[in-house]
Design a protein around this motif. Sequence first.
Motif, PDB file in Angstrom:
ATOM      1  N   LYS A 128      27.720  49.121  27.852  1.00  0.00           N
ATOM      2  CA  LYS A 128      28.148  47.903  27.162  1.00  0.00           C
ATOM      3  C   LYS A 128      29.663  47.725  27.241  1.00  0.00           C
ATOM      4  O   LYS A 128      30.158  46.604  27.358  1.00  0.00           O
ATOM      5  CB  LYS A 128      27.704  47.953  25.693  1.00  0.00           C
ATOM      6  N   PHE A 129      30.378  48.851  27.168  1.00  0.00           N
ATOM      7  CA  PHE A 129      31.832  48.775  27.286  1.00  0.00           C
ATOM      8  C   PHE A 129      32.239  48.258  28.662  1.00  0.00           C
ATOM      9  O   PHE A 129      33.105  47.382  28.786  1.00  0.00           O
ATOM     10  CB  PHE A 129      32.445  50.155  27.036  1.00  0.00           C
ATOM     11  N   ILE A 141      34.524  43.628  23.201  1.00  0.00           N
ATOM     12  CA  ILE A 141      35.075  44.954  22.904  1.00  0.00           C
ATOM     13  C   ILE A 141      35.247  45.120  21.402  1.00  0.00           C
ATOM     14  O   ILE A 141      34.991  46.187  20.845  1.00  0.00           O
ATOM     15  CB  ILE A 141      36.413  45.160  23.634  1.00  0.00           C
ATOM     16  N   VAL A 142      35.705  44.061  20.732  1.00  0.00           N
ATOM     17  CA  VAL A 142      35.850  44.130  19.272  1.00  0.00           C
ATOM     18  C   VAL A 142      34.503  44.407  18.623  1.00  0.00           C
ATOM     19  O   VAL A 142      34.384  45.262  17.730  1.00  0.00           O
ATOM     20  CB  VAL A 142      36.458  42.824  18.735  1.00  0.00           C
ATOM     21  N   LEU A 143      33.469  43.705  19.071  1.00  0.00           N
ATOM     22  CA  LEU A 143      32.136  43.916  18.513  1.00  0.00           C
ATOM     23  C   LEU A 143      31.645  45.329  18.797  1.00  0.00           C
ATOM     24  O   LEU A 143      31.034  45.977  17.937  1.00  0.00           O
ATOM     25  CB  LEU A 143      31.159  42.892  19.118  1.00  0.00           C
ATOM     26  N   SER A 472      38.185  36.261  43.834  1.00  0.00           N
ATOM     27  CA  SER A 472      39.389  35.965  44.605  1.00  0.00           C
ATOM     28  C   SER A 472      40.616  36.132  43.732  1.00  0.00           C
ATOM     29  O   SER A 472      41.639  35.514  43.962  1.00  0.00           O
ATOM     30  CB  SER A 472      39.327  34.528  45.147  1.00  0.00           C
ATOM     31  N   GLU A 473      40.490  36.978  42.702  1.00  0.00           N
ATOM     32  CA  GLU A 473      41.575  37.134  41.739  1.00  0.00           C
ATOM     33  C   GLU A 473      42.749  37.871  42.373  1.00  0.00           C
ATOM     34  O   GLU A 473      42.586  38.729  43.225  1.00  0.00           O
ATOM     35  CB  GLU A 473      41.102  37.913  40.512  1.00  0.00           C
ATOM     36  N   SER A 474      43.944  37.570  41.883  1.00  0.00           N
ATOM     37  CA  SER A 474      45.147  38.235  42.350  1.00  0.00           C
ATOM     38  C   SER A 474      45.265  39.608  41.703  1.00  0.00           C
ATOM     39  O   SER A 474      44.584  39.917  40.724  1.00  0.00           O
ATOM     40  CB  SER A 474      46.377  37.403  41.999  1.00  0.00           C
ATOM     41  N   THR A 475      46.169  40.438  42.246  1.00  0.00           N
ATOM     42  CA  THR A 475      46.408  41.768  41.672  1.00  0.00           C
ATOM     43  C   THR A 475      46.905  41.661  40.243  1.00  0.00           C
ATOM     44  O   THR A 475      46.500  42.418  39.358  1.00  0.00           O
ATOM     45  CB  THR A 475      47.444  42.512  42.531  1.00  0.00           C
ATOM     46  N   LEU A 476      47.808  40.690  39.969  1.00  0.00           N
ATOM     47  CA  LEU A 476      48.334  40.521  38.615  1.00  0.00           C
ATOM     48  C   LEU A 476      47.225  40.162  37.647  1.00  0.00           C
ATOM     49  O   LEU A 476      47.156  40.664  36.522  1.00  0.00           O
ATOM     50  CB  LEU A 476      49.419  39.443  38.615  1.00  0.00           C
ATOM     51  N   SER A 477      46.311  39.299  38.091  1.00  0.00           N
ATOM     52  CA  SER A 477      45.200  38.917  37.233  1.00  0.00           C
ATOM     53  C   SER A 477      44.309  40.105  36.928  1.00  0.00           C
ATOM     54  O   SER A 477      43.891  40.317  35.795  1.00  0.00           O
ATOM     55  CB  SER A 477      44.384  37.805  37.901  1.00  0.00           C
ATOM     56  N   LEU A 478      44.022  40.913  37.959  1.00  0.00           N
ATOM     57  CA  LEU A 478      43.185  42.089  37.740  1.00  0.00           C
ATOM     58  C   LEU A 478      43.851  43.078  36.811  1.00  0.00           C
ATOM     59  O   LEU A 478      43.191  43.721  35.989  1.00  0.00           O
ATOM     60  CB  LEU A 478      42.882  42.752  39.090  1.00  0.00           C
ATOM     61  N   PHE A 479      45.182  43.209  36.919  1.00  0.00           N
ATOM     62  CA  PHE A 479      45.902  44.124  36.028  1.00  0.00           C
ATOM     63  C   PHE A 479      45.782  43.670  34.573  1.00  0.00           C
ATOM     64  O   PHE A 479      45.467  44.449  33.682  1.00  0.00           O
ATOM     65  CB  PHE A 479      47.371  44.192  36.429  1.00  0.00           C
ATOM     66  N   PHE A 480      46.020  42.377  34.322  1.00  0.00           N
ATOM     67  CA  PHE A 480      45.914  41.885  32.957  1.00  0.00           C
ATOM     68  C   PHE A 480      44.485  42.006  32.439  1.00  0.00           C
ATOM     69  O   PHE A 480      44.251  42.327  31.277  1.00  0.00           O
ATOM     70  CB  PHE A 480      46.379  40.435  32.870  1.00  0.00           C
ATOM     71  N   ARG A 481      43.525  41.789  33.324  1.00  0.00           N
ATOM     72  CA  ARG A 481      42.136  41.893  32.880  1.00  0.00           C
ATOM     73  C   ARG A 481      41.776  43.329  32.538  1.00  0.00           C
ATOM     74  O   ARG A 481      40.900  43.567  31.715  1.00  0.00           O
ATOM     75  CB  ARG A 481      41.193  41.367  33.959  1.00  0.00           C
ATOM     76  N   SER A 482      42.442  44.312  33.160  1.00  0.00           N
ATOM     77  CA  SER A 482      42.173  45.703  32.808  1.00  0.00           C
ATOM     78  C   SER A 482      42.625  46.011  31.389  1.00  0.00           C
ATOM     79  O   SER A 482      42.134  46.941  30.763  1.00  0.00           O
ATOM     80  CB  SER A 482      42.866  46.648  33.792  1.00  0.00           C
ATOM     81  N   LEU A 483      43.597  45.228  30.889  1.00  0.00           N
ATOM     82  CA  LEU A 483      44.067  45.412  29.520  1.00  0.00           C
ATOM     83  C   LEU A 483      43.347  44.493  28.544  1.00  0.00           C
ATOM     84  O   LEU A 483      43.108  44.849  27.406  1.00  0.00           O
ATOM     85  CB  LEU A 483      45.576  45.146  29.448  1.00  0.00           C
ATOM     86  N   LEU A 484      43.010  43.279  29.008  1.00  0.00           N
ATOM     87  CA  LEU A 484      42.348  42.308  28.137  1.00  0.00           C
ATOM     88  C   LEU A 484      41.227  41.660  28.933  1.00  0.00           C
ATOM     89  O   LEU A 484      41.484  40.881  29.854  1.00  0.00           O
ATOM     90  CB  LEU A 484      43.339  41.250  27.650  1.00  0.00           C
ATOM     91  N   PRO A 485      39.987  41.966  28.608  1.00  0.00           N
ATOM     92  CA  PRO A 485      38.880  41.577  29.483  1.00  0.00           C
ATOM     93  C   PRO A 485      38.731  40.078  29.717  1.00  0.00           C
ATOM     94  O   PRO A 485      38.248  39.676  30.762  1.00  0.00           O
ATOM     95  CB  PRO A 485      37.660  42.152  28.760  1.00  0.00           C
ATOM     96  N   ILE A 525      40.472  42.106  14.059  1.00  0.00           N
ATOM     97  CA  ILE A 525      39.688  43.336  14.181  1.00  0.00           C
ATOM     98  C   ILE A 525      39.312  43.839  12.801  1.00  0.00           C
ATOM     99  O   ILE A 525      40.163  44.031  11.933  1.00  0.00           O
ATOM    100  CB  ILE A 525      40.483  44.420  14.937  1.00  0.00           C
ATOM    101  N   GLN A 526      38.040  44.036  12.578  1.00  0.00           N
ATOM    102  CA  GLN A 526      37.545  44.632  11.336  1.00  0.00           C
ATOM    103  C   GLN A 526      36.477  45.647  11.727  1.00  0.00           C
ATOM    104  O   GLN A 526      35.487  45.294  12.373  1.00  0.00           O
ATOM    105  CB  GLN A 526      36.947  43.581  10.404  1.00  0.00           C
ATOM    106  N   PHE A 527      36.683  46.875  11.338  1.00  0.00           N
ATOM    107  CA  PHE A 527      35.738  47.921  11.693  1.00  0.00           C
ATOM    108  C   PHE A 527      34.674  48.053  10.597  1.00  0.00           C
ATOM    109  O   PHE A 527      34.982  48.045   9.401  1.00  0.00           O
ATOM    110  CB  PHE A 527      36.450  49.275  11.869  1.00  0.00           C
TER     111      PHE A 527
END
Length: 545
Positions: A128-129, A141-143, A472-485, A525-527
């Motif tokens: 799921k992650f 991810i929050v859920l 067809s995403e750029s490297t910068l886009s993939l980098f940001f997506r690795s931090l924020l899906p 975020i609420q746990f």
Amino acid sequence: MVTRKNLEDDDLEDIDSLLEKIEETKGHSHQALSGVIADSRPLLYVEHRNLNPENELKRYFGARAVLGEQRPRQRQRQYVRSTWLTAPKNTWPRYSRTGIGMQLLETRRGVQYFTFEHHREYQQVQFKFLDAVESMDPNNIVLLLQMNPYHVDSLLQLSDVCRMQEDQEMARDLIERALYSLECVFHPVFSLTSGACRLDYRRPENRAFYLALFKHMMFLEKRGCLRTALEFCKLLLSLDPENDPLCSLLIIDFLSLRAREYTFLTRVFQEWESHRNLSQLPNFAFSVPLAYFLQSQQEELPDPERGLARERAAQLIQHALIMFPSVLMPLLDRCSVQPDARVASHAFFGPTAQISQPPALNQLVCLYVARTHALWKDPVVMSWLETSVHEVLRLVEANDPAVEESERKRKVRYQSAPRNIYRHVILSELKEATAALPLEVTSQPVMGFDPLPPLDSVVSYTRPERTNQPSSESTLSLFFRSLLPNFNLQGEVRRDGDEEAGAGQDLNQGVNRLMAAMRDMLANIQFQEPPRDDNPDGDGDGDWD
């Protein structure tokens, strides 16, 4: 005469200076005594008490100043499991079994080999992650963390987001929670202190522990808990000292110098140089002689020992300057020191030294200078370095054989860096070093929960097949997506040939969407805590003349 600049230097007013003054008022007997005791133990022996940053802070500032009024409140907490790596906090969700275990694989020659393992229920959460990372929706991810507040990879990923938001406190808290989750499932015979327990980084289940330890170590260093950070570095290195998957050897010298543990650093060099060739790493080549020199400045040492240390320092620093001449000019530049005319105009230390060095060596030099330049700013250290530089120029002009031999070694070695060095540079986040990464590394997306996974991974379970959409995403886009899906840098694809004209606008809008989405995610975020039970334990500046 030496003309010194009257420049304000913030680095000289940092916490190192404060801690040094405090130590001087208390005397140096503790360090001398600890050095004698440590020499009789294994090199990577870890002391439990040195893993707690509060112990270090209390040593400097006193228990009352560190704990304040927190102690009575902490005593009221019930059902707290005793752990060494980090202490659970009242603000954390109640811990319950996560579905992670640890298994002893084998014992060879007194060394025990362990692995973390993901049980079926944790595997489902892990799937799921991975889906959440690819879903482009941060709420997933929050859920996931709401329902599984101790899922380790989610904690690591969210910590990176918090650091981007400059919320260091939350980022550090999430890493500590990840460490707590993993320590709660340690095998009964897994030892943090012996230095004889191994974890194979090729197994994906083990990587989260490595990464959490490294990130925790970096947070400790930033807080000024230098002795504690060094202990975590020793622990990290002890898990796989031969392969060193996160290249702890590239930072252990820096932490030793900052913690003033000079004896430990010189001991590492003495015991490992013969089989690890540590002198071929610029950080050891320069930091070890610096450690010897700083030892020679300690007045409590007997004069013969100080003399031997100073002699050893002179020999090693000259060898380092001959082997790695490209370090000098960038180091002086970062220290705001102008070399004299002879040094500045000499070809040996000139621009050719930087331009001609192999890419991998350039990577190591950039990393070392960026990380440790502040340690060389002391006027006494700089004066010692100046003397050594002039002695090296004399050897160069005399055509000493060592100069030609070192040049030959540089041309043969350092053509490409191992993957673990790139991994270390990415995790260290020093802009000078990351800027020197090769294209084959920067052109691929890097996931915060598993940066540059080994090419020979040992996979114990596989993710169910999914339909992959072409990207067809750029490297910068993939980098940001690795931090924020859910981040989409590119936005909607432009038509009618307007892509190039609108690229800058797309970039600005994309970054704005990124920051807005992260702020919204962190603010909401609420746990959810799982149901409570009665047995939670089921679980110096100047010029050279």
